[in-house]
Motif scaffolding. Structure first.
Motif, PDB file in Angstrom:
ATOM      1  N   THR A 133       0.825  -1.211   0.000  1.00  0.00           N
ATOM      2  CA  THR A 133       0.000   0.000   0.000  1.00  0.00           C
ATOM      3  C   THR A 133       0.862   1.265   0.000  1.00  0.00           C
ATOM      4  O   THR A 133       0.460   2.286  -0.566  1.00  0.00           O
ATOM      5  N   TYR A 184      -8.436  -5.030  -4.398  1.00  0.00           N
ATOM      6  CA  TYR A 184      -9.214  -4.268  -3.405  1.00  0.00           C
ATOM      7  C   TYR A 184      -8.354  -3.123  -2.848  1.00  0.00           C
ATOM      8  O   TYR A 184      -8.814  -1.990  -2.716  1.00  0.00           O
ATOM      9  N   ILE A 187      -8.046  -0.448  -5.382  1.00  0.00           N
ATOM     10  CA  ILE A 187      -9.276   0.367  -5.447  1.00  0.00           C
ATOM     11  C   ILE A 187      -9.236   1.434  -4.351  1.00  0.00           C
ATOM     12  O   ILE A 187      -9.512   2.606  -4.588  1.00  0.00           O
ATOM     13  N   ILE A 188      -8.863   0.994  -3.137  1.00  0.00           N
ATOM     14  CA  ILE A 188      -8.906   1.913  -1.999  1.00  0.00           C
ATOM     15  C   ILE A 188      -7.781   2.950  -2.066  1.00  0.00           C
ATOM     16  O   ILE A 188      -8.033   4.151  -1.986  1.00  0.00           O
ATOM     17  N   PHE A 189      -6.550   2.480  -2.216  1.00  0.00           N
ATOM     18  CA  PHE A 189      -5.414   3.395  -2.056  1.00  0.00           C
ATOM     19  C   PHE A 189      -4.990   4.108  -3.345  1.00  0.00           C
ATOM     20  O   PHE A 189      -4.286   5.111  -3.279  1.00  0.00           O
ATOM     21  N   THR A 192      -9.552   5.210  -5.202  1.00  0.00           N
ATOM     22  CA  THR A 192     -10.357   6.142  -4.408  1.00  0.00           C
ATOM     23  C   THR A 192      -9.580   7.423  -4.113  1.00  0.00           C
ATOM     24  O   THR A 192     -10.115   8.514  -4.238  1.00  0.00           O
ATOM     25  N   ALA A 207     -12.815 -13.875  -7.627  1.00  0.00           N
ATOM     26  CA  ALA A 207     -13.609 -13.037  -8.546  1.00  0.00           C
ATOM     27  C   ALA A 207     -14.963 -12.583  -7.987  1.00  0.00           C
ATOM     28  O   ALA A 207     -15.318 -11.404  -8.147  1.00  0.00           O
ATOM     29  N   PRO A 212     -19.382  -6.274  -6.369  1.00  0.00           N
ATOM     30  CA  PRO A 212     -19.899  -4.977  -5.884  1.00  0.00           C
ATOM     31  C   PRO A 212     -19.126  -3.790  -6.462  1.00  0.00           C
ATOM     32  O   PRO A 212     -19.708  -2.738  -6.730  1.00  0.00           O
ATOM     33  N   PHE A 213     -17.824  -3.974  -6.681  1.00  0.00           N
ATOM     34  CA  PHE A 213     -17.011  -2.867  -7.217  1.00  0.00           C
ATOM     35  C   PHE A 213     -17.208  -2.688  -8.721  1.00  0.00           C
ATOM     36  O   PHE A 213     -17.027  -1.597  -9.248  1.00  0.00           O
ATOM     37  N   GLN A 218     -16.269   1.174  -9.646  1.00  0.00           N
ATOM     38  CA  GLN A 218     -14.939   1.365  -9.033  1.00  0.00           C
ATOM     39  C   GLN A 218     -13.895   0.509  -9.740  1.00  0.00           C
ATOM     40  O   GLN A 218     -12.707   0.788  -9.642  1.00  0.00           O
TER      41      GLN A 218
ATOM     42  N   TRP B 100      -1.937   3.346  10.045  1.00  0.00           N
ATOM     43  CA  TRP B 100      -2.830   2.623   9.137  1.00  0.00           C
ATOM     44  C   TRP B 100      -4.288   3.000   9.328  1.00  0.00           C
ATOM     45  O   TRP B 100      -5.042   3.061   8.361  1.00  0.00           O
ATOM     46  N   LEU B 107     -10.541   6.359   3.495  1.00  0.00           N
ATOM     47  CA  LEU B 107     -10.595   5.787   2.143  1.00  0.00           C
ATOM     48  C   LEU B 107     -11.493   4.561   2.091  1.00  0.00           C
ATOM     49  O   LEU B 107     -12.274   4.384   1.155  1.00  0.00           O
ATOM     50  N   THR B 108     -11.369   3.709   3.113  1.00  0.00           N
ATOM     51  CA  THR B 108     -12.207   2.507   3.146  1.00  0.00           C
ATOM     52  C   THR B 108     -13.675   2.891   3.285  1.00  0.00           C
ATOM     53  O   THR B 108     -14.547   2.293   2.647  1.00  0.00           O
ATOM     54  N   GLU B 110     -15.074   5.585   2.233  1.00  0.00           N
ATOM     55  CA  GLU B 110     -15.560   6.105   0.944  1.00  0.00           C
ATOM     56  C   GLU B 110     -15.780   4.972  -0.064  1.00  0.00           C
ATOM     57  O   GLU B 110     -16.822   4.896  -0.714  1.00  0.00           O
ATOM     58  N   ALA B 111     -14.761   4.079  -0.163  1.00  0.00           N
ATOM     59  CA  ALA B 111     -14.835   3.026  -1.184  1.00  0.00           C
ATOM     60  C   ALA B 111     -15.812   1.923  -0.833  1.00  0.00           C
ATOM     61  O   ALA B 111     -16.525   1.402  -1.681  1.00  0.00           O
ATOM     62  N   LYS B 115     -19.677   4.552  -1.553  1.00  0.00           N
ATOM     63  CA  LYS B 115     -19.844   4.140  -2.958  1.00  0.00           C
ATOM     64  C   LYS B 115     -20.804   2.966  -3.078  1.00  0.00           C
ATOM     65  O   LYS B 115     -21.563   2.865  -4.039  1.00  0.00           O
ATOM     66  N   GLN B 116     -20.735   2.058  -2.112  1.00  0.00           N
ATOM     67  CA  GLN B 116     -21.603   0.880  -2.166  1.00  0.00           C
ATOM     68  C   GLN B 116     -23.058   1.254  -1.899  1.00  0.00           C
ATOM     69  O   GLN B 116     -23.967   0.719  -2.534  1.00  0.00           O
ATOM     70  N   TYR B 185     -17.443 -20.764  -8.696  1.00  0.00           N
ATOM     71  CA  TYR B 185     -16.174 -20.135  -9.092  1.00  0.00           C
ATOM     72  C   TYR B 185     -14.992 -20.911  -8.495  1.00  0.00           C
ATOM     73  O   TYR B 185     -13.952 -21.076  -9.134  1.00  0.00           O
TER      74      TYR B 185
END
Lengths: 283, 210
Positions: A133, A184, A187-189, A192, A207, A212-213, A218, B100, B107-108, B110-111, B115-116, B185
């Protein structure tokens, strides 16, 4: 008949293994072809890459995976790289997973050779960068600081392709190929915080977590498992970017038949279980 | 058959691992231990080259003494082994947690949350193509019903009876469908790995598949 069906409830696992092996080997040995459709999530990555300006902003591929999942993710990497190199899209490669280091180098140099692309001009590979990250965040401010040397220890400033790349604003798309939750984190660091476009290539196990993303946009798109790789292979062959179907496309018939076998065994196993239960109750 | 020694080694080790499917045996044990040893060796070299050397040794050799601060903080983790100084381990843990949390929470949120929630809402743009499998109204409604009913199923502050029970039961169906998709899957993932190994054995090793 009932006694015969009841046996499926307690089928020896070695028989299951043998049947599965046959379901996989027969289509492979006889090159059985199977039809498969292209998922919208795959097509959206393809369309996005197809609209990246040649010799413009590069595509960043992060090889965030280990050898144990390479079977699913290598075909995706090769297909996307072929698409990029055929169109003249530049590529920046790196790895945030320790074992992805050599995997990425092997794939990127092999595909680059197919298209006569040169390291430092058409593509750059930076290898494994520790910190995950931290690297994602640092690249949003200064790519040079995050990736000071490439895989071959060449300084950033000595790589002509990287001269105009300062942060995520200069990257067209980040594609994270991973068998765990790296996309993931991207997406966040990165997505976003710095609004860079993110796409994922994930093992089939991971997968479903990304849907949701995808739904919220996103993620630009997702390649899911070996099927995702096969779909991308099919798209680049159809568009004439590559001349033949590769390893994932050839595996699709084996996947189809093995899945049919597993469905059949699940149904027979359940029937067998209930019948044997009834027989025991009668006793 | 292949004449490459590395292909032979890889093929024989693959077969040694597969032999476990029949039953445990010395060939499998050998391959398993070899893999463990190789992995440990690989990671020691990797961590030395990618962490210790560039972030500790090289800066110190170049007299960048500020490196001593993060190094000292890192070394504090070893106080775990000294009972009298055990409490000092809390310092690097606190710094790490503070960093952390500060970095991740906004950020978490928001994402993962904002967003969800936004993605769950039905909006007017969905009316342009009601049956669109990605962004149509029907999918939007389905997502909304799925989210509400599933959250209701995990709502434990009131007894599940009446409308709450009905909604929670709908939620169970969504959860089960989700599990089914994940299982499907997973099967594909495992089968894909086996297929790739078979492709290697029959293509690269014995050249039976062209």
């Amino acid at each position: 008949m009932l006694k015969f069906l009841a046996k499926f409830g307690k089928l020896d696992r070695r028989i299951v293994f043998a049947l599965l092996l046959a379901a996989i080997l027969i289509p492979l040995l006889f090159s059985v072809k199977s039809h498969f459709y292209v998922d919208a999530a795959t097509r959206s990555i393809y369309d996005y890459v197809d609209h990246i300006e040649p010799n413009g902003r590069p595509l960043m591929i992060s090889f965030d995976y280990d050898p144990q999942v390479a079977a699913e993710l290598d075909p995706m990497a090769r297909a996307v790289l072929r698409h990029c190199f055929a169109r003249g899209v530049k590529v920046v490669g790196l790895s945030l997973a320790p074992q992805g280091d050599a995997i990425g180098e092997g794939i990127i140099t092999k595909v680059a050779k197919e298209y006569g692309k040169k390291n430092g001009i058409d593509y750059c590979y930076f290898g494994y960068r520790p910190g995950m990250t931290i690297i994602m965040l640092q690249m949003g401010v200064n790519v040079k600081k995050a990736l000071p040397l490439d895989y071959y220890q060449t300084p950033y400033d000595s790589l002509p392709m990287m001269h105009n790349i300062h942060n995520y604003d200069d990257i067209a798309l980040v594609l994270s190929l991973a068998g765990s939750t790296y996309p993931y984190s991207w997406i966040i660091f990165a997505g976003t915080k710095f609004k860079v476009k993110i796409a994922a290539g994930q093992t089939a196990v991971m997968a479903p977590d990304n849907y949701p993303f995808l739904q919220t946009g996103q993620l630009v798109g997702q390649l899911g498992g070996m099927k995702g790789g096969a779909e991308y292979e099919q798209l680049i062959v159809e568009a004439g970017y590559y001349h033949k179907s590769d390893i994932a496309s050839k595996a699709m018939s084996a996947i189809a038949y093995s899945h049919l076998l597993i469905i059949l065994l699940i149904i027979l196993g359940n029937i067998g279980y209930f019948i044997s239960k009834k027989i025991e109750q009668k006793k | 058959m292949s004449t490459n020694i590395w292909v032979w080694i890889a093929a024989l080790l693959s077969l040694a691992i597969f032999s476990y499917l029949y039953k445990d045996n010395p060939a499998f044990r050998f391959a398993e231990h070899l893999f463990t040893g190789l992995s440990v060796g690989y990671f020691i070299v990797l961590y030395w080259n990618n962490y210790t050397l560039p972030y500790i040794v090289t800066p110190l050799v170049n007299h960048r003494w500020i490196t001593l601060i993060p190094m000292a903080l890192g070394m504090m983790y070893f106080f775990r082994f000294i009972p009298k100084l055990n409490h000092l381990i809390l310092i690097p843990i606190a710094i790490s947690l503070g960093f952390w949390n500060g970095m991740s929470i906004p950020l978490t949120f928001e994402a993962d949350v904002l967003k969800q929630i936004q993605g769950t809402m039905v909006n007017t743009s969905m009316l342009t193509n009601i049956w669109d499998p990605q962004k149509g109204l029907m999918v939007g409604l389905l997502v909304m019903v799925g989210v509400i009913s599933t959250i209701t199923y995990f709502y434990f502050s009131r007894e599940h009876k009446g409308p709450i029970k009905v909604t929670a039961n709908v939620g169970i169906w969504f959860v089960m469908i989700g599990f089914g998709a994940t299982f499907g899957y997973t099967v594909m993932a495992r089968v894909s790995l086996l297929i790739a190994r078979m492709q290697f054995l029959f293509t690269d090793w014995i050249h039976l598949i062209k």
